[in-house]
Design a protein around this motif. Structure first.
Motif, PDB file in Angstrom:
ATOM      1  N   ILE A  37       1.014  -1.235  -0.081  1.00  0.00           N
ATOM      2  CA  ILE A  37       0.044   0.234  -0.100  1.00  0.00           C
ATOM      3  C   ILE A  37       0.984   1.251   0.023  1.00  0.00           C
ATOM      4  CG2 ILE A  37      -1.601   1.232   1.200  1.00  0.00           C
ATOM      5  CD1 ILE A  37      -2.501  -1.397   2.599  1.00  0.00           C
ATOM      6  N   THR A  38       0.542   2.067  -1.005  1.00  0.00           N
ATOM      7  CA  THR A  38       1.556   3.179  -1.021  1.00  0.00           C
ATOM      8  C   THR A  38       0.542   4.636  -0.980  1.00  0.00           C
ATOM      9  OG1 THR A  38       1.656   3.020  -3.343  1.00  0.00           O
ATOM     10  CG2 THR A  38       3.317   1.927  -2.275  1.00  0.00           C
ATOM     11  N   GLY A  39       1.149   5.550  -1.026  1.00  0.00           N
ATOM     12  CA  GLY A  39       0.428   6.664  -1.081  1.00  0.00           C
ATOM     13  C   GLY A  39       0.923   7.948  -0.001  1.00  0.00           C
ATOM     14  N   ARG A  40       0.016   9.038   0.262  1.00  0.00           N
ATOM     15  CA  ARG A  40       0.564   9.961   1.125  1.00  0.00           C
ATOM     16  C   ARG A  40      -0.498  10.337   2.255  1.00  0.00           C
ATOM     17  NH1 ARG A  40       1.066  15.407  -1.993  1.00  0.00           N
ATOM     18  NH2 ARG A  40       2.512  15.879  -0.613  1.00  0.00           N
ATOM     19  N   LEU A  41       0.000  10.979   3.239  1.00  0.00           N
ATOM     20  CA  LEU A  41      -0.547  11.291   4.369  1.00  0.00           C
ATOM     21  C   LEU A  41      -0.805  12.769   4.145  1.00  0.00           C
ATOM     22  CD1 LEU A  41       0.802   9.831   7.802  1.00  0.00           C
ATOM     23  CD2 LEU A  41      -1.419   9.226   6.654  1.00  0.00           C
ATOM     24  N   VAL A  42      -2.025  13.530   4.236  1.00  0.00           N
ATOM     25  CA  VAL A  42      -2.428  14.897   3.969  1.00  0.00           C
ATOM     26  C   VAL A  42      -3.231  15.270   5.156  1.00  0.00           C
ATOM     27  CG1 VAL A  42      -1.824  14.473   1.612  1.00  0.00           C
ATOM     28  CG2 VAL A  42      -4.095  14.492   2.532  1.00  0.00           C
ATOM     29  N   SER A  43      -3.326  16.721   5.428  1.00  0.00           N
ATOM     30  CA  SER A  43      -4.359  17.307   6.207  1.00  0.00           C
ATOM     31  C   SER A  43      -5.751  17.419   5.435  1.00  0.00           C
ATOM     32  CB  SER A  43      -3.694  18.426   6.769  1.00  0.00           C
ATOM     33  OG  SER A  43      -4.719  19.146   7.263  1.00  0.00           O
ATOM     34  N   SER A  44      -6.645  16.740   6.278  1.00  0.00           N
ATOM     35  CA  SER A  44      -8.116  17.071   5.671  1.00  0.00           C
ATOM     36  C   SER A  44      -8.500  18.504   5.787  1.00  0.00           C
ATOM     37  CB  SER A  44      -8.896  16.196   6.759  1.00  0.00           C
ATOM     38  OG  SER A  44      -9.110  16.455   7.944  1.00  0.00           O
ATOM     39  N   ALA A  45      -7.759  19.217   6.374  1.00  0.00           N
ATOM     40  CA  ALA A  45      -8.093  20.692   6.319  1.00  0.00           C
ATOM     41  C   ALA A  45      -7.628  21.452   5.115  1.00  0.00           C
ATOM     42  CB  ALA A  45      -7.800  21.545   7.680  1.00  0.00           C
ATOM     43  N   ASP A  46      -6.303  21.319   4.892  1.00  0.00           N
ATOM     44  CA  ASP A  46      -5.920  22.043   3.527  1.00  0.00           C
ATOM     45  C   ASP A  46      -5.275  21.224   2.804  1.00  0.00           C
ATOM     46  OD1 ASP A  46      -3.439  21.224   5.075  1.00  0.00           O
ATOM     47  OD2 ASP A  46      -3.319  23.061   5.958  1.00  0.00           O
ATOM     48  N   GLY A  47      -5.024  19.976   2.928  1.00  0.00           N
ATOM     49  CA  GLY A  47      -4.362  19.010   1.744  1.00  0.00           C
ATOM     50  C   GLY A  47      -3.121  19.015   1.972  1.00  0.00           C
ATOM     51  N   LEU A  48      -2.398  19.694   2.851  1.00  0.00           N
ATOM     52  CA  LEU A  48      -0.933  19.643   2.775  1.00  0.00           C
ATOM     53  C   LEU A  48      -0.466  18.352   3.410  1.00  0.00           C
ATOM     54  CD1 LEU A  48      -0.351  23.404   4.280  1.00  0.00           C
ATOM     55  CD2 LEU A  48       0.048  22.616   1.945  1.00  0.00           C
ATOM     56  N   PRO A  49       0.763  18.090   3.011  1.00  0.00           N
ATOM     57  CA  PRO A  49       1.531  16.747   3.818  1.00  0.00           C
ATOM     58  C   PRO A  49       1.558  16.719   4.983  1.00  0.00           C
ATOM     59  CG  PRO A  49       3.189  18.004   2.469  1.00  0.00           C
ATOM     60  CD  PRO A  49       1.791  18.630   2.200  1.00  0.00           C
ATOM     61  N   GLY A  80       5.147  13.377   3.284  1.00  0.00           N
ATOM     62  CA  GLY A  80       3.943  12.473   3.843  1.00  0.00           C
ATOM     63  C   GLY A  80       3.963  11.461   2.887  1.00  0.00           C
ATOM     64  N   ARG A  81       4.952  10.850   2.202  1.00  0.00           N
ATOM     65  CA  ARG A  81       4.672   9.653   1.261  1.00  0.00           C
ATOM     66  C   ARG A  81       5.320   8.572   2.167  1.00  0.00           C
ATOM     67  NH1 ARG A  81       7.500  13.054  -2.445  1.00  0.00           N
ATOM     68  NH2 ARG A  81       9.462  12.355  -1.718  1.00  0.00           N
ATOM     69  N   PHE A  82       4.363   7.402   1.762  1.00  0.00           N
ATOM     70  CA  PHE A  82       4.739   6.056   2.591  1.00  0.00           C
ATOM     71  C   PHE A  82       4.715   4.922   1.580  1.00  0.00           C
ATOM     72  CE2 PHE A  82       0.275   7.008   3.148  1.00  0.00           C
ATOM     73  CZ  PHE A  82      -0.496   5.755   2.570  1.00  0.00           C
ATOM     74  N   ASN A  83       5.281   3.871   2.023  1.00  0.00           N
ATOM     75  CA  ASN A  83       5.226   2.552   1.125  1.00  0.00           C
ATOM     76  C   ASN A  83       5.249   1.372   2.235  1.00  0.00           C
ATOM     77  OD1 ASN A  83       5.646   0.305  -0.365  1.00  0.00           O
ATOM     78  ND2 ASN A  83       7.347   1.327  -1.478  1.00  0.00           N
ATOM     79  N   ILE A 127      -3.271   5.270  -2.354  1.00  0.00           N
ATOM     80  CA  ILE A 127      -4.119   6.016  -1.661  1.00  0.00           C
ATOM     81  C   ILE A 127      -3.642   7.337  -1.080  1.00  0.00           C
ATOM     82  CG2 ILE A 127      -5.517   3.803  -0.799  1.00  0.00           C
ATOM     83  CD1 ILE A 127      -4.139   4.401   1.870  1.00  0.00           C
ATOM     84  N   THR A 128      -4.792   8.114  -0.967  1.00  0.00           N
ATOM     85  CA  THR A 128      -4.346   9.661  -0.353  1.00  0.00           C
ATOM     86  C   THR A 128      -5.031   9.359   1.323  1.00  0.00           C
ATOM     87  OG1 THR A 128      -4.312  10.768  -2.379  1.00  0.00           O
ATOM     88  CG2 THR A 128      -4.800  11.834  -0.273  1.00  0.00           C
ATOM     89  N   PHE A 129      -4.203   9.332   2.212  1.00  0.00           N
ATOM     90  CA  PHE A 129      -4.937   9.151   3.618  1.00  0.00           C
ATOM     91  C   PHE A 129      -5.043  10.514   4.255  1.00  0.00           C
ATOM     92  CE2 PHE A 129      -4.752   5.800   6.865  1.00  0.00           C
ATOM     93  CZ  PHE A 129      -5.469   6.615   8.022  1.00  0.00           C
TER      94      PHE A 129
END
Length: 575
Positions: A37-49, A80-83, A127-129
């Motif tokens: 599972i790969t993707g990025r962690l972002v803030s739900s408020a502004d989309g920043l990592p 914010g990237r993860f693998n 995914i985008t988390f």
């Protein structure tokens, strides 16, 4: 000759190369898929990592809700990237936490989230988390003169959805005001909250609470004999009129209180009759406010010349009074305090419902602990939950509240114990501490009380409730689709068809669809239900029955028999 030799050698080399290539290709085709599972962690408020967030992936087996492999943990990078490399296909629950953000599951809503499903055909997904920033509630408590109220107790209450047995899980946090009257709750999850405050005027006689004054003490000064009522934000003594604070990720809400004193009420307590004029001096009351929440109060306690215990500093409401004394049994009674000078006598019958709870039909192999709970009408909890200890020897016996397994050689039949509760209407629910327990409450019969389904009306005096327990909870699973694609992160609800019938099951089961659209609900009480699924339905006011009714027509009727395991797919509705 040389040319033939070279030609033969070249042919041999080419054939060997082809063979090696063929072996390599075969080996490559036999290599198992790499699950990740790969993707990025972002803030739900502004989309920043969300930099350097921590993620945990936990495998959930198809056969058991609790069957899990070891968890895999990774950290995201500064973008914010993860693998996450995973050992197998299947459904993986993914949670994440970042500095300044609340811990949450993937596409999380309250306690629900979407599992990430991997297969041999689709071994990897990106995914985008989105993580929600922590929310905060803060404010100041002032008195009638606009001055700060110190050491006021502020309660923050978040009411979650009902459990399968129908008990609302209230999460309460407590804060005290400082010398500026300021309080603060931080690190809050998004959700709905309510606030209330309890305090005492600094100048009142109540500031000396907890002291057992003698009958020789001077009379109270009426101007100081005042109290602050329990105050719900923004300024009501009625919890049903409290304003709900809807918090989103990163919200900072201010909720100030302005307290107004009212004349304090006094309750006169007649303790058990004894010889001597100072019998009240041997006892001390523990006073709990039980309407609109459970709050222990610290009253002004005095003993008058008649040996009565004078409990002051009260405001109108329902209280439960427990009388403590050295060497004496604990005595408890309920009283509705409406005017000053009321008398509560512990001589003779008390204004209490004395309930004996019995269990009928406990399975032979049920060895956990059962909790029988009486939940007050209108959602008010009266802190009257008691436990029923179950063990193999008592299968054919009716077990009263709080009966523990006796020691070897001891008498296994103990005298019944009663629950002392205020008279009124209660919803009866049954829970068990045993994992994967299959029992549930099938019905109630009563002696000396009225029963309507799962609701009982308890009068003053003695009564007996017999809870009929049976085995056979059900399970429902399926897939939510929107067109020809799975609907991910969708709200799935199982609504009792008897929702409007008095005494029937009154709670709605919920779940969230996974990345393949699948959902599963376990431990369902058998009955008739309507299954619905609503995309983006998490912010809808489902407490409004008219709103709920609009979606029932697009649902599917489901009949769940005891021990049934039903598969039912559903098409998602739009809000």
């Amino acid at each position: 000759m040389m040319r033939r030799t070279c030609s033969s050698l070249l042919s041999a080399v080419l054939m060997a190369g082809i063979a090696v290539f063929a072996q390599t290709s075969t080996a490559a085709s036999a290599t198992p898929p790499q699950y990740r599972i790969t993707g990025r962690l972002v803030s739900s408020a502004d989309g920043l990592p969300v930099m350097h967030g921590h993620l945990v992936a936990t495998f959930v087996s198809a056969s058991s809700q609790n069957g899990q492999h070891s968890s895999i943990e990774v950290d995201a990078d500064d973008q914010g990237r993860f693998n996450i490399q995973l050992p197998s296909a299947g459904m993986w629950n993914l949670t994440a936490l970042g500095r300044g953000f609340v811990r949450n599951g993937y596409l999380g809503h309250e306690q629900f989230s979407s599992g990430v499903v991997l297969t041999a055909e689709h071994p990897a997904t990106e995914i985008t988390f989105a993580l929600a920033p922590q929310a905060m509630v803060k404010g100041i408590v002032t008195d009638e003169a606009g001055e700060a109220v110190r050491n006021a107790q502020v309660s923050l209450v978040r009411v979650e959805q009902a459990t399968p047995e129908g008990i609302g899980q209230s999460q309460r946090r407590i804060a005290q005001t400082d010398d500026r009257g300021v309080y603060e709750f931080d690190g809050l999850q998004p959700g709905e909250y309510r606030l209330c405050v309890t305090a005492q005027p600094w100048y009142a006689v109540a500031a000396g609470r907890g002291q057992q004054n003698s009958s020789d003490s001077p009379p109270l000064d009426p101007s100081l004999d005042v109290a602050y009522p329990v105050t719900w934000f923004p300024g009501s003594s009625d919890p049903d009129a409290a304003e709900a604070l809807m918090l989103k990720g990163g919200d900072v809400r201010e909720a100030d209180f302005h307290l107004q004193p009212v004349p304090a009420l006094h309750l006169l307590i007649d303790p058990p009759a004894e010889t001597g004029d100072r019998r009240g001096a041997r006892y001390f009351p523990v006073v709990q406010r039980v309407d609109g929440g459970n709050y222990f109060v610290q009253p002004v306690v005095r003993t008058n010349a008649d040996g009565q215990i004078d409990v002051g500093g009260l405001t109108p409401g329902l209280y439960q009074v427990q009388l403590l004394g050295p060497g004496a049994p604990n005595l408890r009674a309920s009283v509705q305090v409406a005017t000053g000078g009321q008398t509560l006598s512990f001589n003779g019958a008390l204004n209490e419902a004395n309930v004996t709870i019995e269990i009928d039909g406990i399975p032979e192999d049920e060895t956990g602990s059962l909790i029988a709970s009486l939940i007050g009408a209108n959602g008010r909890t009266f802190a009257i939950t008691d436990g029923l200890r179950v063990s193999r020897f008592n299968r054919s016996r009716q077990m009263p509240a709080r009966v523990a397994k006796p020691a070897d050689g001891a008498d296994k039949k103990r005298p019944p114990r009663m629950l002392n509760v205020p008279p009124g209407k209660y919803n009866v629910v049954l829970r068990t501490t045993r994992n994967n327990s299959d029992i549930y409450l099938a019905g109630i019969t009563a002696k000396g009380a009225q029963v309507a389904g799962r609701q009982v009306t308890l009068p003053e005096g003695a009564s007996t409730l017999t809870l009929h327990v049976v085995e056979g909870r059900a399970q429902l699973a399926g897939v939510v689709a929107r067109g020809d694609k799975p609907s991910v992160g969708t709200l799935v609800m199982l609504v009792p068809a008897t929702l409007d019938e008095p005494g029937a099951i009154q709670f709605v089961r919920r779940d969230e669809s996974n990345t393949d659209g699948s959902f599963i609900m376990r431990d369902i009480i058998p009955g008739e239900y309507i299954l619905i699924a609503v995309e983006d339905g998490w912010d809808i006011n489902w407490k409004d029955k008219a709103t709920l009714a609009r979606y029932l027509g697009g649902g599917v009727a489901v009949s769940l028999a005891a021990k049934s395991n039903i598969a039912q797919n559903i098409t998602a509705q739009r809000p």
